[in-house]
Design a protein around this motif. Sequence first.
Motif, short mmCIF file in Angstrom:
data_model
loop_
_atom_site.label_atom_id
_atom_site.label_comp_id
_atom_site.label_asym_id
_atom_site.label_seq_id
_atom_site.Cartn_x
_atom_site.Cartn_y
_atom_site.Cartn_z
N VAL A 1 0.87 -1.18 0.00
CA VAL A 1 0.00 0.00 0.00
C VAL A 1 0.91 1.22 0.00
CG1 VAL A 1 -1.88 1.22 1.14
CG2 VAL A 1 -1.71 -1.29 1.37
N ILE A 2 0.84 2.00 -1.08
CA ILE A 2 1.76 3.12 -1.23
C ILE A 2 1.04 4.33 -1.79
CG2 ILE A 2 2.55 2.44 -3.54
CD1 ILE A 2 5.43 3.26 -2.56
N PRO A 3 1.33 5.50 -1.25
CA PRO A 3 0.77 6.72 -1.84
C PRO A 3 1.41 7.00 -3.21
CG PRO A 3 1.48 7.12 0.41
CD PRO A 3 2.03 5.79 0.00
N GLN A 4 0.64 7.54 -4.10
CA GLN A 4 1.12 7.89 -5.44
C GLN A 4 2.41 8.71 -5.36
OE1 GLN A 4 -0.36 7.07 -8.54
NE2 GLN A 4 1.53 7.92 -9.38
N SER A 5 2.47 9.64 -4.42
CA SER A 5 3.62 10.54 -4.31
C SER A 5 4.91 9.83 -3.92
CB SER A 5 3.32 11.66 -3.31
OG SER A 5 3.10 11.10 -2.02
N LEU A 6 4.83 8.61 -3.38
CA LEU A 6 6.03 7.87 -2.96
C LEU A 6 6.42 6.76 -3.92
CD1 LEU A 6 5.57 7.49 0.90
CD2 LEU A 6 6.94 9.16 -0.34
N LEU A 7 5.61 6.53 -4.95
CA LEU A 7 5.88 5.42 -5.87
C LEU A 7 7.31 5.44 -6.40
CD1 LEU A 7 2.82 4.76 -8.17
CD2 LEU A 7 4.11 3.10 -6.84
N MET B 1 -0.69 -4.64 -5.34
CA MET B 1 -0.18 -3.31 -4.98
C MET B 1 -1.35 -2.33 -5.05
SD MET B 1 2.28 -1.29 -4.06
CE MET B 1 3.85 -2.05 -4.44
N HIS B 2 -1.58 -1.66 -3.94
CA HIS B 2 -2.64 -0.65 -3.87
C HIS B 2 -1.97 0.72 -3.86
CE1 HIS B 2 -5.69 -3.65 -2.70
NE2 HIS B 2 -4.68 -4.24 -2.06
N VAL B 3 -2.30 1.54 -4.84
CA VAL B 3 -1.78 2.91 -4.90
C VAL B 3 -2.90 3.82 -4.42
CG1 VAL B 3 -0.81 4.72 -6.35
CG2 VAL B 3 -0.26 2.31 -6.82
N VAL B 4 -2.60 4.58 -3.37
CA VAL B 4 -3.59 5.47 -2.75
C VAL B 4 -3.10 6.91 -2.87
CG1 VAL B 4 -4.43 3.68 -1.16
CG2 VAL B 4 -2.55 5.17 -0.46
N GLU B 5 -3.95 7.84 -2.50
CA GLU B 5 -3.60 9.25 -2.63
C GLU B 5 -2.81 9.79 -1.43
OE1 GLU B 5 -3.91 11.31 -5.28
OE2 GLU B 5 -4.42 9.41 -6.26
N THR B 6 -3.16 9.40 -0.21
CA THR B 6 -2.57 10.02 0.97
C THR B 6 -2.00 8.99 1.94
OG1 THR B 6 -4.58 9.96 2.31
CG2 THR B 6 -4.31 11.87 0.82
N MET B 7 -1.19 9.48 2.85
CA MET B 7 -0.66 8.62 3.91
C MET B 7 -1.78 8.13 4.82
SD MET B 7 2.57 8.16 3.51
CE MET B 7 3.31 7.74 5.08
N HIS B 8 -2.79 8.97 5.04
CA HIS B 8 -3.92 8.55 5.86
C HIS B 8 -4.64 7.36 5.23
CE1 HIS B 8 -3.42 11.89 8.57
NE2 HIS B 8 -3.46 12.74 7.56
#
Length: 185
Positions: free
Chosen positions: A68-74, A86-93
């Motif tokens: 589970v990773i935020p888009q900004s850290l990919l 792999m789940h790409v999410v928007e935020t750390m929350h």
Amino acid sequence: MSETSIDAVCVFCGARDGARPEYLRAAEQIGTALARAGVDLVFGGGGIGIMGAASRAAREHGGRVVGVIPQSLLEREGGRTEDPDMHVVETMHERKALMHELSDAFVVLPGGLGTYEEFFEILTWRQLGFHDKPIVVVDTEGYYGPLREIVSHGAAEGFIGPRDEELFTIVQSVDEALAVLGIDA
């Protein structure tokens, strides 16, 4: 799946290797053990540091790895978007909420500020009654000794209740963490 009620363990740990080879070995050991036990490894989705080592070890031993990773850290953390889990999410929350949802227990290995933050948030959620999932901290090479001290200090000063200190378990090794969770590896 495992013979226990724990089918997925979230591992919080560093996106760096750390200063000691034992940290990397602990990450590889948890990944390998979870795979052999048929327990899914849920992690922060990055391919670097001991986080990457744990996920690679699990994959190499036939385990299911759920990132589970935020888009900004990919790009920064080397997330593998080609992985089916792999789940790409928007935020750390969103990352932490989904990791919590996907996991039956939490294991904390050495890591930096992000690992501390993940640990304290999931611990606070348990304190507030949002979940009752086990939390096990692996004190590899004494890394989490200061954690014991700060929690004891908070309790002595009246900010942490005596029962709150029992919301997590500190162990010395990955084998002990697995035993606490009832996972045979």
